[in-house]
Structures are given as C-alpha cells and as structure tokens.
Design an enzyme around this catalytic site. Structure first.
Site, PDB file in Angstrom:
ATOM      1  N   SER A  14       0.832  -1.193   0.000  1.00  0.00           N
ATOM      2  CA  SER A  14       0.000   0.000   0.000  1.00  0.00           C
ATOM      3  C   SER A  14       0.878   1.259   0.000  1.00  0.00           C
ATOM      4  CB  SER A  14      -0.965  -0.041   1.187  1.00  0.00           C
ATOM      5  OG  SER A  14      -1.993   0.901   1.039  1.00  0.00           O
ATOM      6  N   ASP A  72      -5.704  -3.758  -1.828  1.00  0.00           N
ATOM      7  CA  ASP A  72      -4.634  -3.407  -0.893  1.00  0.00           C
ATOM      8  C   ASP A  72      -4.060  -4.663  -0.219  1.00  0.00           C
ATOM      9  OD1 ASP A  72      -3.293  -2.486   1.541  1.00  0.00           O
ATOM     10  OD2 ASP A  72      -4.269  -0.569   1.200  1.00  0.00           O
TER      11      ASP A  72
END
Length: 285
Positions: free
Chosen positions: A41, A154
């Site tokens: 991320s 993510d």
C-alpha cells in the site's frame, strides 16, 4: 566504516506512511544502505519511488500539498470503490516516470491481495506504477486493480507488513516499519485554529458530489469500515511479525493521523525521522 546493508519492509497505513520517508532519510544519513524493499500500500508507493530514485520528487510534492489539492486528485467515478484512481496515478506518473521493476537499481516487491483466491500477490516485475496502483487499492475506497487477469486490492488485507519477500536477501539486517502499532493515548490530534478542521474541509468538498450520508458523515459507513480496517491490519501485523520477526521493528502508532491526512506531510516525515533517532539513542538502531 562500511555501511550496513538493509532489507527494508514498509507497511500499509494510508497517510501515516509518510513516516516511511523520515525513516528512509534517517537510515541514509546514518550509514545504512537500503538494498531491498518490500512494500504494501503506502509502503509500496514510497518504496517504489525510492527504488526508482525519485523519492525527493514525491516528498517535495507532498510538502506542497494541501487538503483541497489532495481531494482534487480523488475522482469519484470508481466501480467497486469510490475512487477510480486515474487522476492520482497520472500525477504519480508525472512525478516518477515509467519504470519496469526489474530494471530498478534496488530490488523491489510490491504486495497486493487477490481476495477471490485469498492469496498475496508479489509484484517484482513489469510496470512499477501498475504494481503500486494494485497495492494501494484500499477496499471500498479505490477501485480494485486488474493485474494479469486478477482483480487486486490493498495488500494490507492479508499482510500489512510483508516481510516474506525479503527472506532470501543477502543483506546484514531486515528493518520493518509497522504503521499499525498500538494506539498512543499521548498523541493529540493536530489542529490549526485558523483553518477549518480536516473533516470539515472534506465534507465541504464532497458536498459537490451526490454521495450518500453513509459515506460523507464522520460516523458513516466509510469511516466505520476504515477504522475497522485499521484495527484488522494492526492485529494481522502483530501475528505476522511474531511468526517472522525482523531484526528491527519500527512501530508507528495507528492513531498518529487519519488515513487521508496527507496535508500533514512535514509532521509525519519528522515523526519517522525522530523516532529513528530515539531508537538509535536507545541502542536499537
């Protein structure tokens, strides 16, 4: 003195990830040589920029970014998420350029999650920007990213501090930066009396879009989901780090700032740098 070689693991956690920049800066100034990066991320984004030699570009842009500037990059036309991410990635392309991961001077792996198959996806070849876009696909917020026939979200969903990609590195040590650390009750949210609060600015900007209250309200569905995701990542990170402990863990409290508070770049960068200085004084680094 010969530099200590490092495998650096940069965790997920939204705007708290700006602390990664401070960590990298401190390491560079104190005889550590980063030879490998595994990121998830925000950690993938900052790690990717650093591996490409463009972190200063991103840092300088962040320092100039205000709340309105950040919000203008959020194009609310996503499918499977509020934001498509197209405007943001065009800006990232402007800042970093086009790179293939395998040609970078530093080994780099971005980690995302394939939730259909319930597995981590390690991206260490191909387009750097595509790998970063996949890794930052925060559920509900960003549209999942298509990657080699998969839809990825993510990486923090499954592994917010991805140490495993560094297992075979030939470096002196592994340093992991965990953005999902324990809540620090001594942290007081930053407020500027002369400015509207961050949440008020966000609400004002979102008023031009037809979005339901469940999303825009501070206690709405999105905020509850985001807080839940933060708590989940913190729990997963503790389990992963206990199973595969790095040589050094740098823990950032998960209440340090909000997920989208990118207007606090200076504060977050300084926090990461100062924390490393404290760990060095304590004999950890």
């Amino acid at each position: 003195m010969q530099a200590k070689t490092v495998s650096l693991v940069l965790g997920s956690g939204g705007a708290r990830g700006m602390a990664h920049i401070g960590v990298i800066k401190w390491l560079e100034e104190h005889n550590y040589k980063i030879e490998s990066i595994s990121g998830c991320s925000m950690g993938a984004l900052i790690g990717g920029f650093y591996a490409a030699g463009k972190l200063d570009n991103y840092t300088n842009w962040l320092r100039e970014l205000d709340t309105l500037g950040m919000l203008k990059l959020l194009d609310f036309k996503g499918s499977g998420g509020l934001v498509s991410g197209e405007s943001l990635m065009l800006k990232m392309q402007e800042l970093v350029g086009e790179h293939n991961i395998e040609t970078l001077p530093i080994k780099f792996t971005a980690v995302a999650a394939d939730v259909e198959e319930e597995k981590e996806i390690w991206m260490n070849k191909g387009s750097l920007l595509s790998a970063v876009r996949a890794s930052i696909s925060l559920p509900l917020f960003f549209t999942p990213h298509p990657y080699k026939g998969r839809l990825l979200v993510d990486g923090g969903v499954l592994n917010p501090v991805p140490i495993a990609p560094t297992f075979h590195d030939d470096t002196d040590m592994t340093i992991a930066v965990n953005l999902g650390g324990k809540v620090d009750l001594s942290i007081v949210p930053l407020k500027h009396e002369s400015e509207k609060s961050f949440s008020a600015k966000v609400k004002e900007y979102l008023s031009q879009y037809t979005l339901p209250d469940a999303i825009t309200l501070e206690a709405g569905v999105y905020q509850v989901a985001n807080n839940s995701f933060d708590a989940m990542q913190g729990t997963i990170a503790r389990v992963k780090l206990a199973a595969y402990p790095p040589d050094i863990e740098i823990e950032i409290p998960r209440n340090l700032c909000g997920t989208l508070e990118f207007n606090r770049a200076d504060e977050m960068i300084d926090y990461g740098y100062d924390l490393c200085a404290k760990l060095h004084k304590d004999g950890v680094l």
